[in-house]
Design an enzyme around this catalytic site. Sequence first.
Site, PDB file in Angstrom:
ATOM      1  N   GLU A 110      -3.661  17.487  -7.317  1.00  0.00           N
ATOM      2  CA  GLU A 110      -2.380  18.130  -7.068  1.00  0.00           C
ATOM      3  C   GLU A 110      -1.306  17.615  -8.022  1.00  0.00           C
ATOM      4  OE1 GLU A 110      -2.390  19.631  -2.528  1.00  0.00           O
ATOM      5  OE2 GLU A 110      -1.782  17.543  -2.768  1.00  0.00           O
ATOM      6  N   CYS A 125       5.524  15.716 -11.183  1.00  0.00           N
ATOM      7  CA  CYS A 125       4.738  14.591 -10.694  1.00  0.00           C
ATOM      8  C   CYS A 125       3.270  14.913 -10.932  1.00  0.00           C
ATOM      9  CB  CYS A 125       5.024  14.391  -9.205  1.00  0.00           C
ATOM     10  SG  CYS A 125       4.104  13.060  -8.434  1.00  0.00           S
ATOM     11  N   CYS A 132      -8.094   8.107  -4.416  1.00  0.00           N
ATOM     12  CA  CYS A 132      -7.512   6.803  -4.721  1.00  0.00           C
ATOM     13  C   CYS A 132      -8.321   5.711  -4.043  1.00  0.00           C
ATOM     14  CB  CYS A 132      -6.054   6.761  -4.241  1.00  0.00           C
ATOM     15  SG  CYS A 132      -5.116   5.335  -4.844  1.00  0.00           S
ATOM     16  N   CYS A 136      -3.218   2.478   0.488  1.00  0.00           N
ATOM     17  CA  CYS A 136      -1.898   2.160   1.028  1.00  0.00           C
ATOM     18  C   CYS A 136      -1.737   2.905   2.346  1.00  0.00           C
ATOM     19  CB  CYS A 136      -0.807   2.546   0.039  1.00  0.00           C
ATOM     20  SG  CYS A 136      -0.920   1.651  -1.526  1.00  0.00           S
ATOM     21  N   CYS A 139       0.378   6.217   2.820  1.00  0.00           N
ATOM     22  CA  CYS A 139       0.181   7.271   1.820  1.00  0.00           C
ATOM     23  C   CYS A 139      -1.006   8.144   2.199  1.00  0.00           C
ATOM     24  CB  CYS A 139      -0.054   6.632   0.443  1.00  0.00           C
ATOM     25  SG  CYS A 139      -0.318   7.835  -0.879  1.00  0.00           S
ATOM     26  N   CYS A 361       6.727  12.915  -1.485  1.00  0.00           N
ATOM     27  CA  CYS A 361       6.146  11.625  -1.845  1.00  0.00           C
ATOM     28  C   CYS A 361       5.255  11.103  -0.730  1.00  0.00           C
ATOM     29  CB  CYS A 361       7.284  10.639  -2.123  1.00  0.00           C
ATOM     30  SG  CYS A 361       6.723   9.026  -2.654  1.00  0.00           S
TER      31      CYS A 361
END
Length: 384
Positions: A110, A125, A132, A136, A139, A361
């Site tokens: 994305e 972005c 990942c 985190c 997230c 975010c």
Amino acid sequence: MTISLDLSRRPDQPQGPKSLSGMPLPALKAELEALGLAPKQAGMRAKQVRRWNQFFGATGFEGMTDIGKELRAELAERFTLDRPEIADHQVSRDGTQKWLTRFAPGVEGESVYIPDVGMNGGALCVSSQVGCTLNCTFCHTGTQALVRNLTAQEITAQVMIARDALGEWPSSAEDRRLTNIVFMGMGEPLYNLDNVADAIDMISDGDGLSIGRRRITVSTAGVAPKIPELGARTNAMLAISLHATNNDLRNELVPINRKYDLQTLFEAIRAYPGLGNSRRVTFEYVMLKGINDTPAEARDLVRLLKGLPAKLNLIPFNPWPGSPYECSDWDTIEAFAEIVNRAGYASPIRTPRGRDIFAACGQLRSESVKKSAAEKRREALGIE
């Protein structure tokens, strides 16, 4: 110490003619040499193709008038200038746009265009990985297993897709709406530094996408040994995904802190080349209700930043399905910001953008996971 992940095996490559769109110049030259062009001629033609594609946005070879007809015909027979497939495109009520790009079967990432950032223009972005490894806890991307690194060509393609949608070719167009690039999408950029550095070279090239390095920001969760190298290789702006002022809490929120603690991280930040008042480090701090938002933590943050040319982005937490956190109250965020501001550090509160399309975010997550990647490859090949 080797930090980059070895994800070079690529069984997911699509079939059909290879696209030269967004390809780094050395790879483009090698493709032309493989056609039989002498190295010097291949180098010249590669620059011409690159300029038509990455400066003018060409999607075909027929308009490349400074290249001979025979070579243009051969290029059209052997290659394309197609962008990757856009699997989904959503537009938020606030004008934010999100693309889900299919780079190969089962490999989808994305990217998000945020309009009206700063005084003018807008930011894109981009993702550097699909999935990942950092996990985190606040997230959404961290809940998706890593599929693979994105190549420099695939990173650059995200910028070209946005330029296509905004109608901003050639690169020299005035009053551009896409003015900044932020590596704050899916993945940890410093675990894919070679491809990120190559992509930044292309994005900033005056004969290509022509977005200056001072307008390119790379955000890391804290891969400390790679931070000075990032600066030396790219001269990009640095952002740190911080979110806590002590090791115990940061170990929980940003697990890479268990490997590179705050002391190690800040030593690496201070070694970043070229830091100064005109090249400040941006610290990102997501505001989590009852977790990291007290006045005491604001004061600890000021002490942590002491002596660094820095600014702070306070990010109201953006919820996602299954998240264990809530966003801090607005009064709490403003009180936190006031403490940091009084200490002399700019601390704007980032206005949430694109929440209605999960483009804000911390909300990015594609449906590409390792299991589905294998399944989709089988589907693409017609294998039951």
